[in-house]
Design an enzyme around this catalytic site. Structure first.
Site, mmCIF file in Angstrom:
data_model
loop_
_atom_site.group_PDB
_atom_site.id
_atom_site.type_symbol
_atom_site.label_atom_id
_atom_site.label_comp_id
_atom_site.label_asym_id
_atom_site.label_seq_id
_atom_site.Cartn_x
_atom_site.Cartn_y
_atom_site.Cartn_z
ATOM 1 N N HIS A 140 0.832 -1.190 0.000
ATOM 2 C CA HIS A 140 0.000 0.000 0.000
ATOM 3 C C HIS A 140 0.876 1.253 0.000
ATOM 4 O O HIS A 140 2.084 1.179 0.181
ATOM 5 C CB HIS A 140 -0.924 0.032 1.226
ATOM 6 C CG HIS A 140 -2.088 -0.905 1.116
ATOM 7 N ND1 HIS A 140 -2.005 -2.238 1.442
ATOM 8 C CD2 HIS A 140 -3.366 -0.691 0.713
ATOM 9 C CE1 HIS A 140 -3.177 -2.810 1.253
ATOM 10 N NE2 HIS A 140 -4.016 -1.896 0.811
ATOM 11 N N LYS A 144 -0.257 4.668 4.736
ATOM 12 C CA LYS A 144 -1.097 3.700 5.458
ATOM 13 C C LYS A 144 -0.466 3.391 6.818
ATOM 14 O O LYS A 144 0.738 3.148 6.910
ATOM 15 C CB LYS A 144 -1.265 2.420 4.647
ATOM 16 C CG LYS A 144 -2.284 1.446 5.248
ATOM 17 C CD LYS A 144 -2.664 0.368 4.260
ATOM 18 C CE LYS A 144 -3.663 -0.611 4.854
ATOM 19 N NZ LYS A 144 -4.922 0.051 5.274
#
Length: 251
Positions: A140, A144
């Site tokens: 990600h 995050k």
């Protein structure tokens, strides 16, 4: 997103966490589906005063706000969809309690493709023997804050459930140093972070002299927003209880 041939009443959405990246995507997806975002509150705000005027609540805020948001859903009698990540066991207890009073749909990922991927992972894990090791790889964007991702855990849970084991007791992550040989039956997790990646997930089944990989790539967070809007609209009118994206897709 609702298909062109489908007719659905215009719904009033209450969005918690609307100032975040996902909140902006939800606002666009709600409008695209022909609904209205009646109210949006920040992650630290209260939906309580507005909940009664909404048809459905959507929570993409923070774990420490979940109790208050579920409380607002229960008091107003409104269904609630929860997409907040980083939830712990105590939060799942809260979800179960709220589901006795109102419809509750919680997921670590609202992509329709990921929902089908989890179904395929469950099927593969059930049919391939314990000599096939399972590894979940995810990547990600750099911003995050939780790891492994909610989607990675969802995929791991699908594999664990198919094999009749508890994921928490059979999970390997953060390998470093002299870890020893891999224990048969464990499900491994590897986490990558960087750039602006919306979401990449692969489940690798590594068997004797062969390997099967099931993967999903998210090109834009709008896929999650569209799936969440579709699921929230589906939730309206359902009886109290816990629901999943599998229910939305009829899996």
């Amino acid at each position: 997103m609702i298909g062109r041939g489908e007719a659905m009443a215009q719904l009033q959405f209450g969005v918690i966490g609307h100032k975040g990246r996902m909140g902006h995507a939800l606002e666009a997806a709600i409008a695209d589906a022909g609904h209205i975002m009646h109210v949006g509150v920040d992650a630290g705000g209260s939906i309580g005063p507005f909940a009664a005027h909404c048809d459905v609540l959507v929570d993409f805020s923070a774990p420490d706000a979940l109790s208050a948001n579920l409380g607002a859903a229960r008091v107003s009698g409104k269904p609630i969809l929860v997409g907040t990540t980083g939830l712990e066991e105590e939060h799942f207890v809260m979800l179960a309690e709220a589901a006795r009073a109102v419809p509750v749909l919680q997921s670590g990922n609202f992509s329709l493709g990921v929902t089908l991927l989890a179904h395929l992972v469950r099927e593969a894990a059930a049919r391939l023997g314990p000599e096939w090791d399972i590894e979940v790889l995810e990547m990600h964007h750099r911003m995050k804050v939780d790891a492994p991702s909610g989607t990675a855990k969802l995929l791991g849970e699908a594999a664990a459930a198919a094999r009749g084991i508890d994921l928490a007791a059979n999970m390997e992550s953060g390998r470093h140093g002299q870890t020893g040989a891999r224990r048969e039956g464990n499900i491994g997790f590897a986490t990558l972070r960087g750039g602006t990646v919306a979401g990449e997930h692969s489940v690798i089944f590594a068997g004797p002299e062969e390997r099967l990989t099931l993967s999903h790539s998210a090109e834009n967070r709008m896929i999650f927003a569209r799936g969440a809007v579709k699921a929230a609209a589906w939730l309206v009118g359902k009886p109290a209880g816990r629901y999943t994206m599998n229910d939305v897709l009829g899996l």
